[in-house]
Design a protein around this motif. Sequence first.
Motif, PDB file in Angstrom:
ATOM      1  N   LEU A   1      -4.989   7.687  -4.801  1.00 25.42           N
ATOM      2  CA  LEU A   1      -3.956   7.803  -3.771  1.00 25.42           C
ATOM      3  C   LEU A   1      -4.535   8.305  -2.458  1.00 25.42           C
ATOM      4  O   LEU A   1      -5.135   9.391  -2.391  1.00 25.42           O
ATOM      5  CB  LEU A   1      -2.848   8.746  -4.237  1.00 25.42           C
ATOM      6  N   THR A   2      -4.340   7.519  -1.402  1.00 28.75           N
ATOM      7  CA  THR A   2      -4.647   7.988  -0.047  1.00 28.75           C
ATOM      8  C   THR A   2      -3.678   9.109   0.315  1.00 28.75           C
ATOM      9  O   THR A   2      -2.470   9.021   0.042  1.00 28.75           O
ATOM     10  CB  THR A   2      -4.532   6.834   0.955  1.00 28.75           C
TER      11      THR A   2
ATOM     12  N   ALA B   1       0.843  -1.197   0.000  1.00 28.82           N
ATOM     13  CA  ALA B   1       0.000   0.000   0.000  1.00 28.82           C
ATOM     14  C   ALA B   1       0.879   1.248   0.000  1.00 28.82           C
ATOM     15  O   ALA B   1       2.018   1.223   0.485  1.00 28.82           O
ATOM     16  CB  ALA B   1      -0.922   0.001   1.218  1.00 28.82           C
ATOM     17  N   VAL B   2       0.336   2.346  -0.548  1.00 22.93           N
ATOM     18  CA  VAL B   2       1.091   3.608  -0.648  1.00 22.93           C
ATOM     19  C   VAL B   2       0.168   4.760  -0.276  1.00 22.93           C
ATOM     20  O   VAL B   2      -1.001   4.783  -0.675  1.00 22.93           O
ATOM     21  CB  VAL B   2       1.652   3.824  -2.073  1.00 22.93           C
ATOM     22  N   ALA B   3       0.707   5.726   0.471  1.00 23.90           N
ATOM     23  CA  ALA B   3      -0.023   6.954   0.800  1.00 23.90           C
ATOM     24  C   ALA B   3       0.892   8.150   0.577  1.00 23.90           C
ATOM     25  O   ALA B   3       2.121   8.036   0.636  1.00 23.90           O
ATOM     26  CB  ALA B   3      -0.510   6.921   2.251  1.00 23.90           C
ATOM     27  N   GLY B   4       0.299   9.306   0.318  1.00 28.50           N
ATOM     28  CA  GLY B   4       1.058  10.535   0.099  1.00 28.50           C
ATOM     29  C   GLY B   4       0.623  11.628   1.056  1.00 28.50           C
ATOM     30  O   GLY B   4       0.066  11.368   2.126  1.00 28.50           O
ATOM     31  N   TYR B   5       0.848  12.883   0.631  1.00 29.91           N
ATOM     32  CA  TYR B   5       0.495  14.023   1.480  1.00 29.91           C
ATOM     33  C   TYR B   5       0.326  15.247   0.583  1.00 29.91           C
ATOM     34  O   TYR B   5       1.235  15.595  -0.172  1.00 29.91           O
ATOM     35  CB  TYR B   5       1.592  14.284   2.514  1.00 29.91           C
ATOM     36  N   GLY B   6      -0.833  15.901   0.667  1.00 34.08           N
ATOM     37  CA  GLY B   6      -1.052  17.139  -0.074  1.00 34.08           C
ATOM     38  C   GLY B   6      -2.307  17.144  -0.914  1.00 34.08           C
ATOM     39  O   GLY B   6      -2.949  18.160  -1.096  1.00 34.08           O
ATOM     40  N   ASP B   7      -2.639  16.010  -1.545  1.00 36.78           N
ATOM     41  CA  ASP B   7      -3.793  15.893  -2.441  1.00 36.78           C
ATOM     42  C   ASP B   7      -3.707  16.871  -3.602  1.00 36.78           C
ATOM     43  O   ASP B   7      -4.657  17.610  -3.889  1.00 36.78           O
ATOM     44  CB  ASP B   7      -5.112  16.076  -1.681  1.00 36.78           C
TER      45      ASP B   7
ATOM     46  N   GLY C   1      -3.727  18.012  -7.514  1.00 37.26           N
ATOM     47  CA  GLY C   1      -4.580  17.587  -8.613  1.00 37.26           C
ATOM     48  C   GLY C   1      -3.943  16.567  -9.523  1.00 37.26           C
ATOM     49  O   GLY C   1      -4.630  15.734 -10.132  1.00 37.26           O
ATOM     50  N   LEU C   2      -2.616  16.596  -9.632  1.00 40.87           N
ATOM     51  CA  LEU C   2      -1.885  15.707 -10.530  1.00 40.87           C
ATOM     52  C   LEU C   2      -2.212  14.243 -10.282  1.00 40.87           C
ATOM     53  O   LEU C   2      -2.232  13.431 -11.215  1.00 40.87           O
ATOM     54  CB  LEU C   2      -0.378  15.938 -10.343  1.00 40.87           C
ATOM     55  N   LEU C   3      -2.471  13.852  -9.026  1.00 43.01           N
ATOM     56  CA  LEU C   3      -2.636  12.439  -8.689  1.00 43.01           C
ATOM     57  C   LEU C   3      -4.068  12.070  -8.303  1.00 43.01           C
ATOM     58  O   LEU C   3      -4.313  10.931  -7.911  1.00 43.01           O
ATOM     59  CB  LEU C   3      -1.693  12.071  -7.533  1.00 43.01           C
ATOM     60  N   ARG C   4      -5.001  12.980  -8.441  1.00 43.85           N
ATOM     61  CA  ARG C   4      -6.367  12.651  -8.030  1.00 43.85           C
ATOM     62  C   ARG C   4      -7.013  11.603  -8.941  1.00 43.85           C
ATOM     63  O   ARG C   4      -7.943  10.925  -8.533  1.00 43.85           O
ATOM     64  CB  ARG C   4      -7.230  13.917  -8.001  1.00 43.85           C
ATOM     65  N   ASP C   5      -6.524  11.497 -10.167  1.00 43.76           N
ATOM     66  CA  ASP C   5      -7.083  10.518 -11.099  1.00 43.76           C
ATOM     67  C   ASP C   5      -6.178   9.298 -11.258  1.00 43.76           C
ATOM     68  O   ASP C   5      -6.362   8.507 -12.187  1.00 43.76           O
ATOM     69  CB  ASP C   5      -7.313  11.173 -12.470  1.00 43.76           C
ATOM     70  N   ALA C   6      -5.188   9.154 -10.383  1.00 42.70           N
ATOM     71  CA  ALA C   6      -4.304   7.985 -10.455  1.00 42.70           C
ATOM     72  C   ALA C   6      -5.101   6.725 -10.150  1.00 42.70           C
ATOM     73  O   ALA C   6      -6.118   6.744  -9.462  1.00 42.70           O
ATOM     74  CB  ALA C   6      -3.155   8.131  -9.452  1.00 42.70           C
TER      75      ALA C   6
END
Length: 339
Positions: free
Chosen positions: A294-295, A277-283, A285-290
């Motif tokens: 992405l959590t 599993a993978v999570a990021g930080y910031g939300d 727009g670039l990754l909202r449709d990944a």
Amino acid sequence: MAGQVTLSDVAREAGVSLATASRALNGSANRTVGADLRERVLEAASRLRYSPDGVAQAMARGRTTALGLVVPDIADPACAALASGVVAAAEDAGLSVTLTSTRHEPGREAALVALLERQRARAVVLAGGRQADPAGEQAVRAAVDSFRAVGGAVASVGRATFGVPTVVVGDREGASDLVTALHGRGYRRFAVLAGPQTHTLAADRSAGAVAALAALGCPPPVVVRGAFSRDGGYEGMRQVVEDRADVQVVLAVSDVMAAGALAAARDAGLSVPGDLAVAGYGDVGLLRDAMPGLTTVRLPLADIGALAVRLALEPPAAGEPETVRVTGQVVLRGSTPGV
């Protein structure tokens, strides 16, 4: 032609002195012009199609209509999102934005503030991501004090260290909330792609994650240092894969680093979230449709930028500079379905 008409021509046409014409068109820090005289000068300028010199106006007023925005990395989508809020708020205030970048280089932040002072910018917004460097922070504080001493306004995003109005982002709390939410989905064994130790924002997020894991009684996480970038996330994930130690979830301290981590997992033949599993930080727009989604921790970056402009342009209040605290919101998506 309009471009050939000078201020002297306007003064002659209006029958006033050059100084009066200048004050009528450009404003003045010390003296004003009566309404009748000002109207006469404006009518003369219109007849002659005179185009005022922006530099001359700045000299007369003491300030330009520019607001300087200093970010660590123009290419970072988080900086772009914050800048969009700054630009919108600045335009509402009748200002244009001069965008500058420190490129994550210590010392550039102070130099850029000094440059904006020389250019007579009306205000500066310092937008976070700086290095933990006491000498560098002292230099920035000196540059900020100098800028304010000549009438400029300053606001900051990040830590309240410069004696100016500041938007403080609760990154430690956001990372702690993210870890708690992932713990609630059954995850216990974490790796943290922590970015550089000297990067204040990355350090706050990684510290918040590590402290939350300890409070929850989880095993100490695998902490991997690297660049605060896509490539830093890629190399960090590659190291986690090579030394996996039964990690269940990888937490990157920015969405951009998470993007690199996702690419490294794919290149290693791993499925996200099937294998890891993978999570990021910031939300951003670039990754909202990944795919999978992405959590992350959602930050209202455009709102933060607009708020910083408001704080910069408000008349200074007596006492301590205003500090506004903003917290993020955990967004759970398909990259961390639970175990």
